[in-house]
Design a protein around this motif. Sequence first.
Motif, PDB file in Angstrom:
ATOM      1  N   PRO A   6       0.828  -1.212   0.000  1.00 36.15           N
ATOM      2  CA  PRO A   6       0.000   0.000   0.000  1.00 36.15           C
ATOM      3  C   PRO A   6       0.860   1.259   0.000  1.00 36.15           C
ATOM      4  N   ILE A   7       0.513   2.233  -0.834  1.00 36.81           N
ATOM      5  CA  ILE A   7       1.295   3.463  -0.921  1.00 36.81           C
ATOM      6  C   ILE A   7       1.271   4.219   0.397  1.00 36.81           C
ATOM      7  N   THR A   8       0.223   4.003   1.200  1.00 33.21           N
ATOM      8  CA  THR A   8       0.168   4.648   2.516  1.00 33.21           C
ATOM      9  C   THR A   8       1.309   4.170   3.414  1.00 33.21           C
ATOM     10  N   ALA A   9       1.798   2.952   3.195  1.00 33.97           N
ATOM     11  CA  ALA A   9       2.910   2.437   3.992  1.00 33.97           C
ATOM     12  C   ALA A   9       4.192   3.197   3.684  1.00 33.97           C
ATOM     13  N   LEU A  10       4.355   3.648   2.429  1.00 36.21           N
ATOM     14  CA  LEU A  10       5.524   4.441   2.093  1.00 36.21           C
ATOM     15  C   LEU A  10       5.415   5.824   2.733  1.00 36.21           C
ATOM     16  N   ALA A  11       4.216   6.383   2.746  1.00 41.19           N
ATOM     17  CA  ALA A  11       4.023   7.681   3.379  1.00 41.19           C
ATOM     18  C   ALA A  11       4.397   7.618   4.853  1.00 41.19           C
ATOM     19  N   ALA A  12       3.950   6.558   5.536  1.00 43.10           N
ATOM     20  CA  ALA A  12       4.273   6.405   6.960  1.00 43.10           C
ATOM     21  C   ALA A  12       5.769   6.226   7.163  1.00 43.10           C
ATOM     22  N   ALA A  13       6.422   5.470   6.276  1.00 46.46           N
ATOM     23  CA  ALA A  13       7.857   5.231   6.396  1.00 46.46           C
ATOM     24  C   ALA A  13       8.656   6.518   6.192  1.00 46.46           C
ATOM     25  N   MET A  14       8.213   7.355   5.255  1.00 49.83           N
ATOM     26  CA  MET A  14       8.932   8.594   5.003  1.00 49.83           C
ATOM     27  C   MET A  14       8.757   9.592   6.148  1.00 49.83           C
ATOM     28  N   ARG A  15       7.670   9.453   6.904  1.00 47.03           N
ATOM     29  CA  ARG A  15       7.481  10.322   8.070  1.00 47.03           C
ATOM     30  C   ARG A  15       8.382   9.910   9.223  1.00 47.03           C
ATOM     31  N   SER A  16       8.669   8.616   9.314  1.00 42.07           N
ATOM     32  CA  SER A  16       9.531   8.125  10.408  1.00 42.07           C
ATOM     33  C   SER A  16      10.566   7.157   9.857  1.00 42.07           C
ATOM     34  N   PRO A  17      11.519   7.641   9.049  1.00 34.66           N
ATOM     35  CA  PRO A  17      12.500   6.753   8.410  1.00 34.66           C
ATOM     36  C   PRO A  17      13.386   6.017   9.408  1.00 34.66           C
ATOM     37  N   GLY A  18      13.634   6.604  10.578  1.00 34.79           N
ATOM     38  CA  GLY A  18      14.521   5.961  11.546  1.00 34.79           C
ATOM     39  C   GLY A  18      14.024   4.628  12.029  1.00 34.79           C
ATOM     40  N   SER A  19      12.703   4.457  12.111  1.00 39.50           N
ATOM     41  CA  SER A  19      12.137   3.203  12.596  1.00 39.50           C
ATOM     42  C   SER A  19      11.578   2.331  11.479  1.00 39.50           C
ATOM     43  N   SER A  20      11.586   2.836  10.228  1.00 38.57           N
ATOM     44  CA  SER A  20      10.980   2.105   9.118  1.00 38.57           C
ATOM     45  C   SER A  20      11.994   1.516   8.150  1.00 38.57           C
ATOM     46  N   PHE A  21      13.136   2.191   8.004  1.00 38.40           N
ATOM     47  CA  PHE A  21      14.141   1.729   7.058  1.00 38.40           C
ATOM     48  C   PHE A  21      15.346   1.142   7.792  1.00 38.40           C
ATOM     49  N   ALA A  46       5.532   2.603  -5.942  1.00 42.31           N
ATOM     50  CA  ALA A  46       5.242   3.808  -5.162  1.00 42.31           C
ATOM     51  C   ALA A  46       6.561   4.531  -4.955  1.00 42.31           C
ATOM     52  N   GLU A  47       6.548   5.878  -5.029  1.00 40.57           N
ATOM     53  CA  GLU A  47       7.793   6.626  -5.030  1.00 40.57           C
ATOM     54  C   GLU A  47       7.753   7.821  -4.079  1.00 40.57           C
ATOM     55  N   ALA A  48       8.913   8.177  -3.594  1.00 42.98           N
ATOM     56  CA  ALA A  48       9.123   9.409  -2.845  1.00 42.98           C
ATOM     57  C   ALA A  48      10.526   9.902  -3.161  1.00 42.98           C
ATOM     58  N   ARG A  94      17.115  -5.250  -0.360  1.00 41.89           N
ATOM     59  CA  ARG A  94      16.145  -6.299  -0.021  1.00 41.89           C
ATOM     60  C   ARG A  94      15.663  -6.158   1.425  1.00 41.89           C
ATOM     61  N   GLY A  95      14.334  -6.258   1.597  1.00 41.99           N
ATOM     62  CA  GLY A  95      13.758  -6.200   2.931  1.00 41.99           C
ATOM     63  C   GLY A  95      14.056  -4.913   3.669  1.00 41.99           C
ATOM     64  N   GLU A  96      14.216  -3.819   2.930  1.00 37.57           N
ATOM     65  CA  GLU A  96      14.668  -2.552   3.501  1.00 37.57           C
ATOM     66  C   GLU A  96      13.598  -1.850   4.337  1.00 37.57           C
ATOM     67  N   LEU A  97      12.350  -1.958   3.926  1.00 36.09           N
ATOM     68  CA  LEU A  97      11.282  -1.168   4.559  1.00 36.09           C
ATOM     69  C   LEU A  97      10.379  -2.066   5.407  1.00 36.09           C
ATOM     70  N   ARG A  98      10.240  -1.720   6.656  1.00 31.76           N
ATOM     71  CA  ARG A  98       9.361  -2.455   7.573  1.00 31.76           C
ATOM     72  C   ARG A  98       8.033  -1.714   7.700  1.00 31.76           C
ATOM     73  N   TYR A  99       6.920  -2.450   7.590  1.00 32.14           N
ATOM     74  CA  TYR A  99       5.609  -1.828   7.748  1.00 32.14           C
ATOM     75  C   TYR A  99       4.603  -2.851   8.291  1.00 32.14           C
ATOM     76  N   ILE A 100       3.494  -2.350   8.740  1.00 33.88           N
ATOM     77  CA  ILE A 100       2.412  -3.198   9.265  1.00 33.88           C
ATOM     78  C   ILE A 100       1.272  -3.167   8.265  1.00 33.88           C
ATOM     79  N   ASP A 101       0.818  -4.344   7.826  1.00 37.71           N
ATOM     80  CA  ASP A 101      -0.253  -4.377   6.824  1.00 37.71           C
ATOM     81  C   ASP A 101      -1.620  -4.222   7.485  1.00 37.71           C
ATOM     82  N   SER A 102      -2.675  -4.277   6.674  1.00 39.05           N
ATOM     83  CA  SER A 102      -4.032  -4.026   7.164  1.00 39.05           C
ATOM     84  C   SER A 102      -4.506  -5.081   8.157  1.00 39.05           C
ATOM     85  N   LEU A 103      -3.835  -6.232   8.198  1.00 37.00           N
ATOM     86  CA  LEU A 103      -4.202  -7.296   9.146  1.00 37.00           C
ATOM     87  C   LEU A 103      -3.335  -7.265  10.392  1.00 37.00           C
ATOM     88  N   GLY A 104      -2.497  -6.236  10.506  1.00 41.33           N
ATOM     89  CA  GLY A 104      -1.650  -6.106  11.682  1.00 41.33           C
ATOM     90  C   GLY A 104      -0.383  -6.925  11.641  1.00 41.33           C
TER      91      GLY A 104
END
Length: 312
Positions: A6-21, A46-48, A94-104
């Motif tokens: 989801p592109i929203t996951a990239l938005a969240a990661a860019m807001r808090s890169p220290g804990s997402s990347f 999805a891009e930023a 590889r595996g650079e971005l950590r996020y939580i999907d819609s199912l948690g």
Amino acid sequence: MANYFPITALAAAMRSPGSSFDHLRGIVAERGADSRIKLSRTSRFAEAIAVRDGGERLLVAVPLRSEYIDTPAKIEERLKSLSSPILGSIKVLRGELRYIDSLGRECFADVVVQPLPSGERFGRECTYPATEQHRLLDELWQEMERVGVTHGNLRPENLIVGDDGHLHPLRYYYARFGEGCKDDFSLLHDMVVPDDVRVPEPDYRSLVGVSGPFESYTPQDGIMRVLADERYFFVDVYSGERLPGEYLWATDFYEGRAIVETEEGVGVITADGSYLIPNTYHDIEFDNCLGIFFARFGDSVQRYDYCGRPIE
């Protein structure tokens, strides 16, 4: 990575890169005039845009489906071995971005990183003399022909006229290596405005008809794509008429067709805003060489011809 990023996951990661990347935790996202993080997407990524320590600007891209990383991963090693000052390089993390999907669930996504050369975007508003733009296009074609790379989507937004005197391609999402270069450079040459032709600065604010910040793209087939309030829409640059419909994402028009995404799904519209292919698919790609749309729903693929007729 989940089946669809989801592109929203990239938005969240860019807001808090220290804990997402992992490797990119120190980047800072670029923001627009409205202070929002500038996000975009193509049919596959999805891009930023971010800035690394030292001021280097990066294009950070995450595949919307896990298999879309395969092409950049193959291109990465070839570009690295070429060390071309024109074609540049990309890095697949590889595996650079950590996020939580819609199912948690905790998920990890691959990321493609490409340094952005200093310069300006190629296109009708390019400030370089016409003869120089033609020379840069010829130089780029010769280099791509020499190394046997086809970009697969050479358009103005994917080309930067660098301050170093070279034309640099971006977004190797469809690229392939083989015999020579198969990209059609004649279309790019046609976009170069002769030096003796005065092109008045278009009144995009009046044409677009919105009061807040917006981003406009180079008109294609007389139709301009616009992004405002996180929605895409189209404007006829000749009549000033706004086409019906607003979209979560959209491509430029190409020969009277544009791929768009709504809350219901992805489809293809014509220049009057009507659907040529219904917006019921997860994603759609158009093969320029074959003239065929590939519409995907889950793991199934339905092919459509240029007129929107299903191909069995």
